[in-house]
Structure formats: structure tokens, C-alpha cells
Write a protein that holds these residues in place. Structure first.
Motif, PDB file in Angstrom:
ATOM      1  N   PHE A   2       0.833  -1.205   0.000  1.00  0.00           N
ATOM      2  CA  PHE A   2       0.000   0.000   0.000  1.00  0.00           C
ATOM      3  C   PHE A   2       0.869   1.257   0.000  1.00  0.00           C
ATOM      4  O   PHE A   2       0.351   2.368   0.075  1.00  0.00           O
ATOM      5  N   ASN A   3       2.171   1.076  -0.052  1.00  0.00           N
ATOM      6  CA  ASN A   3       3.116   2.190   0.000  1.00  0.00           C
ATOM      7  C   ASN A   3       3.360   2.693  -1.423  1.00  0.00           C
ATOM      8  O   ASN A   3       3.942   1.984  -2.244  1.00  0.00           O
ATOM      9  N   PRO A   4       2.928   3.911  -1.759  1.00  0.00           N
ATOM     10  CA  PRO A   4       3.045   4.374  -3.148  1.00  0.00           C
ATOM     11  C   PRO A   4       4.484   4.536  -3.622  1.00  0.00           C
ATOM     12  O   PRO A   4       4.750   4.501  -4.822  1.00  0.00           O
ATOM     13  N   VAL A   5       5.405   4.707  -2.694  1.00  0.00           N
ATOM     14  CA  VAL A   5       6.817   4.844  -3.077  1.00  0.00           C
ATOM     15  C   VAL A   5       7.402   3.498  -3.474  1.00  0.00           C
ATOM     16  O   VAL A   5       8.231   3.407  -4.383  1.00  0.00           O
ATOM     17  N   MET A   6       6.949   2.441  -2.811  1.00  0.00           N
ATOM     18  CA  MET A   6       7.493   1.110  -3.067  1.00  0.00           C
ATOM     19  C   MET A   6       6.755   0.372  -4.181  1.00  0.00           C
ATOM     20  O   MET A   6       7.237  -0.648  -4.678  1.00  0.00           O
ATOM     21  N   ALA A   7       5.574   0.845  -4.561  1.00  0.00           N
ATOM     22  CA  ALA A   7       4.767   0.154  -5.573  1.00  0.00           C
ATOM     23  C   ALA A   7       5.434   0.237  -6.937  1.00  0.00           C
ATOM     24  O   ALA A   7       5.745   1.322  -7.417  1.00  0.00           O
ATOM     25  N   GLN A   8       5.658  -0.929  -7.552  1.00  0.00           N
ATOM     26  CA  GLN A   8       6.283  -0.973  -8.877  1.00  0.00           C
ATOM     27  C   GLN A   8       5.454  -1.772  -9.873  1.00  0.00           C
ATOM     28  O   GLN A   8       5.900  -2.018 -10.990  1.00  0.00           O
TER      29      GLN A   8
ATOM     30  N   THR B 242      -0.815  -3.897 -10.086  1.00  0.00           N
ATOM     31  CA  THR B 242      -1.744  -4.446  -9.103  1.00  0.00           C
ATOM     32  C   THR B 242      -1.747  -3.600  -7.827  1.00  0.00           C
ATOM     33  O   THR B 242      -2.783  -3.477  -7.163  1.00  0.00           O
ATOM     34  N   SER B 243      -0.606  -3.017  -7.493  1.00  0.00           N
ATOM     35  CA  SER B 243      -0.537  -2.142  -6.309  1.00  0.00           C
ATOM     36  C   SER B 243      -1.045  -0.744  -6.622  1.00  0.00           C
ATOM     37  O   SER B 243      -1.868  -0.188  -5.888  1.00  0.00           O
ATOM     38  N   THR B 244      -0.573  -0.158  -7.704  1.00  0.00           N
ATOM     39  CA  THR B 244      -0.958   1.220  -8.013  1.00  0.00           C
ATOM     40  C   THR B 244      -2.449   1.332  -8.304  1.00  0.00           C
ATOM     41  O   THR B 244      -3.066   2.360  -8.027  1.00  0.00           O
ATOM     42  N   ALA B 245      -3.054   0.266  -8.846  1.00  0.00           N
ATOM     43  CA  ALA B 245      -4.493   0.301  -9.117  1.00  0.00           C
ATOM     44  C   ALA B 245      -5.297   0.366  -7.821  1.00  0.00           C
ATOM     45  O   ALA B 245      -6.380   0.952  -7.779  1.00  0.00           O
ATOM     46  N   VAL B 246      -4.769  -0.225  -6.760  1.00  0.00           N
ATOM     47  CA  VAL B 246      -5.474  -0.228  -5.472  1.00  0.00           C
ATOM     48  C   VAL B 246      -5.337   1.115  -4.767  1.00  0.00           C
ATOM     49  O   VAL B 246      -6.300   1.640  -4.199  1.00  0.00           O
ATOM     50  N   ILE B 247      -4.149   1.705  -4.799  1.00  0.00           N
ATOM     51  CA  ILE B 247      -3.880   2.885  -3.957  1.00  0.00           C
ATOM     52  C   ILE B 247      -3.842   4.204  -4.714  1.00  0.00           C
ATOM     53  O   ILE B 247      -3.723   5.262  -4.102  1.00  0.00           O
ATOM     54  N   GLY B 248      -3.979   4.162  -6.044  1.00  0.00           N
ATOM     55  CA  GLY B 248      -3.826   5.376  -6.836  1.00  0.00           C
ATOM     56  C   GLY B 248      -4.747   6.512  -6.432  1.00  0.00           C
ATOM     57  O   GLY B 248      -4.365   7.689  -6.479  1.00  0.00           O
ATOM     58  N   VAL B 249      -5.991   6.204  -6.005  1.00  0.00           N
ATOM     59  CA  VAL B 249      -6.956   7.264  -5.678  1.00  0.00           C
ATOM     60  C   VAL B 249      -6.736   7.849  -4.283  1.00  0.00           C
ATOM     61  O   VAL B 249      -7.461   8.761  -3.881  1.00  0.00           O
TER      62      VAL B 249
END
Length: 582
Positions: free
Chosen positions: A67-73, A76-83
Motif C-alpha cells: 500500500f506504499n506508493p513509493v514502493m509500488a512498482q 496491481t498495487s498502483t491500481a489499489v492505492i492510486g486514488v
């Protein structure tokens, strides 16, 4: 027999393609009225005043890894936390120009090396605390520029090896001093701003990289975005609610977003996502070309519209592991690092056959990292091409010392059989089809391919963490400006797929690409800047570290109850203004 089957599949695909441009498919036995594919027209789209209410039902393609936007690469992660987060700026997806986000305005000096951003005074974190200049300075100086925190964003925030100088002027004013003026600066500062009062303790204790993992309670995730995550059940669903502190309102003073709640099912299998969409359980669906014969005949009865968003910036490719720190055998590393080997595989890649079979013709063959979506850089005559030619492919392999054995397979000079394992993510029909086509074609020139499909998050771990892979079929989403792909194209980049995080370039051609990207970053003349990028991508096309295959057209099916819908290949324009009309 396999050759006959392949020819038959190509012929069938061609028949289907010939009819698709008319946007009509023969109705099914149920005699449903066939839908049409609608081209999105930016000129005719106008936002209208909506109404509050309803639940948006959507799907996520997989679980987040963090859920950490800095660590998301990974998407699947960015789609969850982007908003959940905002930057100082954001990009207007209609004009593709930067516009205010957390910063309500900015100003710069004459030569563009000193910028001041004035923060919104009504911006608050999910916990009600105000967003201040301290958060911005903390985010850049202590997170993005922290040598102990690996971040893809860092590659975009350095010019000629130098960082931006970021300092607080007052509680709502931040100053950036940059080494040289460069064109994409306002887009570069669109990186998520993070809360100092929440995350400072993790930075100080050097545990930031593990902060906000997927077991973090949603209420502990503090952002500023239009929605906050309120529930997350691994493998099942995510629930979002409108951020009560979000500042944006429409012209009449109504709160934005109009839709107060989002329920997102986590569905890894695209076939299941399609079923859920057709049954009404989700409100929009990314249509695969292979879905069209089933989707279009049901559009009228299902009350949805299929949009063709045009050429996507996304690219699909095969990449071989060239990382000397990986556990793959050294003799295979020697193959993969040989330009002629990679060019041979490129010649053995039947791009048009793949496009016809896997994409029903709705894709473009590509040979470097530029697709027709990037009108400034796309030039079919400038970049090297590798038309399907098995004879040429085998000739190149023989030239670099491979010899044909009695069993028909090729062997290197040490007697090692030319074989490798090719992986892709399971559940992606197009990639699985491509893998099987490649396997069959490469066998014809004496290469044995062990093709496997594996779970996406497992694939990402192997690619980015333990480097335990030989070859992979994967894609990249693409960026509006090549500068924002530096984490892929620079030799030091976190996502420099074939050999990431190099201390110094391992080859002369990678060093040259580094130089071209560094020059382009500070070149303000658009034509000269484009030419620098084109030369970098020409070198990439010559060296073929990534064997680019296709750039698909993007298709999206959307329930007609959703209004103010303007999807683009870069995302939904003004998605917060979408509303539901039951």
C-alpha cells in the motif's frame, strides 16, 4: 500438423479482422441487437453537472503487493492505492498539460531554475490534519532522495546526477531549485505527497520500505485523494469511501466525487471479469480483442457501450535476463548478452501472426519502445525493423557459434543445448497465446522453449527481487513523456528490466542511452528534445534488449448508467465527475 493449425488460426483471425472495422458482428442465435464500437472524441466531450449517489462497482486485476506508493512498482498495487494520494500537480488527460493539484498555483524565475508552489489552504489529510510545506519537504528530501529507500520516482527527480533543492518558505509555500531548466518539471512534481506526521517515524527507524504493507489496517493509510480505503480483504475485494475533506466542488458547489462509494472485486482471471461485467456485477471492463464476438452482440441488451480509445502507449515484449548477479547459468548469460542472439529472436517473432491470432488484428507491430500513441516520436522509417524471417534468425545464431545437433536443436560451442524457460503471468490469454506461438516458431530453428505461466505477484518478485528468471513476456504501461520512463531506460533504473540498478553502465550502448536521456531532460527546444529521445529509442531498437512485439488498441466497455464518462488511454478524464443515473 502444428503448421497447418497455425495457418488455419491465422486465416480465421484474418476473416474476423476484415469485418471488425465495420464495427458489426453477426448477431447471436438469440437475435440480440449488435452494438458498435465508439471512438472517443475529445472535442465533443463536455462535463455536465451530475448528482450525488450510488456505488461504483469495478474490478481489480490482482492483490496489491504494497500500500506504499513509493514502493509500488506494479499495476496491481498502483491500481489499489492510486486514488488515495495527490501530487503538487496533475496532468489534464484531455489536454495532456499540467494543472494544479495540491498546489493551487506556482511561479518561476526567468530561466526556469527556481519554482515556488503555493499549497491549497483547504487541503487536509484523511485524519483531518492540514497539508503543509513540511509534508512536501519531508516527502522529497527524506523519502524520494533517501539513499536507503529504493524508489522509481528518484530516477525522475534527478538532473545530470543532481537532486532538486527543496525548502520551506512558509507553511503553504515550497521552493524548488533545480540544476537546469527542463521541460517536464511540472509533470515530475506530480509524485505523491506523503504525511510527515504519520511516516516520519518509519523513515527515522529505517523501516519505511516495509511501512504500509498489505496487512496495514486501511484506516492507517493517510492520504489526500478523492477516496480513502476503508476495507481490504486479500483476494476478495476493496471498499473505498469518498474523502470527506476532499476540496474539489463542481460549479454549483456540490462535493466531488459525485459517487460516494466504490466496491472493487479482486478478480485475477479476465474471463471471470468478463462474466461479472456481462452479469451486471461490475460497471466497466477492459475488453480484450478476443472478447468482441461475445461482447458486441450483448451491448444493447446489457445497456453498455464499447469504446475504442485508440493506440495504447502500453507495450508488450519479451526480455532476456542479462543480469550477472542473477542465479541463471553463466553460459546462458553469455547468450542473452549477445546482440545477434537477441536480434535472432526478434526475427523469429511473428508479430503479424501474433497480432492476428492474439489480438484479432487490433494491435500495431512495434520494434522499439515507441507506439503510435506517441505521435511525436512514432516514426516507422526511423527505427530498425525485424520482419518475421526464420531463415535469417537461424543464420544469425549460426554466425555466433551455435551448431545444429543430430536431434535438430542448436548447441553452443561448449555443447550446451539452446534452451531457456519463458514465463508470463497466468490468466492473461493474449500472453499465453503469444508464448505458445513463440515456443512453436523457435522450435523450428532449433531452440527449445519451456513456456510457463505463473501468478503475477510471483512473477514480479522473480523479476525485481531475486532475479531468478531467464526470459519473460510482460508489458509496460508507457508514459506521456519519455522522461518519466527513466526508471526503465537508464542503466541505474529500478525497472531497467534486463539488468537493473547498475552502478555504472555495463555496455557502451547503455551509456549512450543514459547520455541521450540526460541531454533530453534539459533540452527546452521540443524538436531537438524529441530527436534525442528518438536516437535513444533507435539504439534500443538496434540492440533489442527488449524484443517489442505489439502495442494493442485499448477497448473499454462501460455501463450506460455511468455519465460524464470520457476514457482515454492514459486514464479517465475527470473521473471524480462521473456519476450514476439509474
Amino acid at each position: 500438423m502444428k503448421e497447418n493449425l497455425k495457418a488455419l488460426l491465422k486465416a480465421f483471425a484474418l476473416i474476423l479482422i476484415l469485418f471488425l472495422p465495420f464495427y458489426l458482428i453477426t448477431p447471436s442465435e438469440e437475435k440480440e441487437e449488435t452494438g458498435k464500437i465508439i471512438k472517443v472524441n475529445p472535442e465533443s466531450f463536455k462535463l455536465e453537472i451530475g448528482k450525488e449517489g450510488g456505488i461504483l462497482k469495478r474490478a481489480l486485476g490482482g492483490d496489491a503487493k504494497t500500500f506504499n506508493p513509493v514502493m509500488a512498482q506494479e499495476t496491481t498495487s498502483t491500481a489499489v492505492i492510486g486514488v488515495l494520494f495527490n501530487g503538487l500537480t496533475k496532468t489534464n488527460l484531455k489536454t495532456l498539460l499540467p494543472e494544479p493539484d495540491l498546489a493551487e498555483r506556482w511561479e518561476r524565475n526567468k530561466d526556469g531554475t527556481v519554482w515556488r508552489f503555493y499549497l491549497r489552504k483547504d487541503a487536509k489529510w484523511f485524519d483531518g490534519k492540514p497539508v503543509t510545506a513540511d509534508d512536501v519537504v519531508f516527502t522529497y528530501n527524506e523519502i524520494y532522495y533517501n539513499p536507503d529507500i529504493p524508489s522509481s520516482a528518484k530516477d525522475m527527480l534527478i538532473i545530470e546526477g543532481k537532486k532538486f533543492k527543496v525548502r520551506k518558505i512558509d507553511d503553504h509555500t515550497v521552493e524548488f531549485v533545480i540544476p537546469k531548466p527542463f521541460a517536464p518539471f511540472l509533470q515530475a512534481v506530480g509524485q505523491p505527497i506523503l504525511p510527515k506526521h504519520v511516516l516520519k517515524k518509519y523513515v527515522d527507524s529505517k523501516t519505511f520500505t516495509s511501512a504500509w504493507g498489505i496487512n496495514t489496517p486501511p484506516e492507517d493509510l493517510i492520504g489526500t485523494g478523492p477516496y480513502r480505503l476503508v476495507e481490504y480483504v486479500i483476494g476478495q475485494y476493496a471498499v473505498y469511501e469518498r474523502n470527506p475533506y476532499y476540496w474539489e466542488k463542481d460549479k454549483t458547489g456540490q462535493k466531488i466525487p459525485y459517487i460516494p462509494k466504490i466496491k472493487a472485486q479482486i478478480i485475477g482471471d479476465p474471463d471471470v471479469r468478463l462474466i461479472k461485467f456481462l452479469s451486471g456485477e461490475i460497471d466497466y471492463y477492459g475488453v480484450r480483442p478476443s472478447d468482441l464476438p461475445e461482447v458486441l452482440p450483448k451491448a444493447k441488451k446489457g445497456d453498455f457501450t464499447v469504446y475504442n480509445l485508440g493506440a495504447t502507449p502500453s507495450t508488450l515484449f519479451v526480455v532476456f535476463n542479462q543480469n550477472p548477479n542473477s542465479p541463471i547459468p553463466k553460459y546462458k548469460l553469455k547468450w542473452f548478452r549477445n546482440k545477434k542472439f537477441r536480434q535472432a529472436i526478434s526475427y523469429a517473432t511473428d508479430r503479424m501472426g501474433i497480432i492476428n491470432i492474439a489480438y484479432n488484428g487490433l494491435a500495431y507491430p512495434i520494434y522499439t519502445a515507441v507506439t503510435p500513441a506517441n505521435r511525436r516520436l512514432f516514426d516507422e522509417d526511423y527505427y530498425p525493423k525485424y520482419p518475421f524471417n526464420l531463415k535469417k534468425a537461424k543464420q544469425l545464431l549460426l554466425e555466433i557459434g551455435f551448431k545444429e545437433g543430430k536431434d535438430g536443436y542448436l548447441y553452443d560451442q561448449e555443447g550446451n543445448k539452446l534452451q531457456f524457460t519463458l514465463i508470463t503471468n497466468s490468466g492473461n490469454k493474449e500472453r499465453e497465446t503469444i508464448g505458445n506461438i513463440l515456443k512453436d516458431d523457435l522450435k523450428r530453428i532449433g531452440i527449445e522453449v519451456n513456456f510457463q505461466s505463473i501468478d503475477f505477484n510471483n512473477l514480479v518478485t522473480r523479476l525485481m527481487s531475486n532475479y531468478d528468471w531467464e526470459a519473460v513476456i510482460i508489458g509496460l504501461t508507457g508514459s506521456m513523456d519519455p522522461y518519466f520512463g527513466q526508471n526503465v531506460w537508464l542503466s541505474s533504473g529500478q525497472l531497467h528490466m534486463w539488468y537493473p540498478n547498475q552502478k555504472k553502465p555495463s555496455t557502451d550502448w547503455e551509456a549512450e542511452i543514459d547520455k541521450l536521456f540526460q541531454k533530453a531532460a534539459v533540452e527546452l527546444d521540443p524538436e531537438k528534445r524529441d530527436q534525442l529521445y528518438k536516437e535513444a529509442f533507435r539504439i534500443l531498437g538496434e540492440e533489442q534488449p527488449m524484443i517489442f512485439i505489439a502495442a494493442p488498441e485499448e477497448l473499454l466497455a462501460v455501463k450506460n448508467k455511468l455519465k460524464n464518462v470520457f476514457p482515454t488511454v492514459w486514464g479517465w478524464y475527470r473521473s471524480e465527475y462521473v456519476y450514476i443515473q439509474e
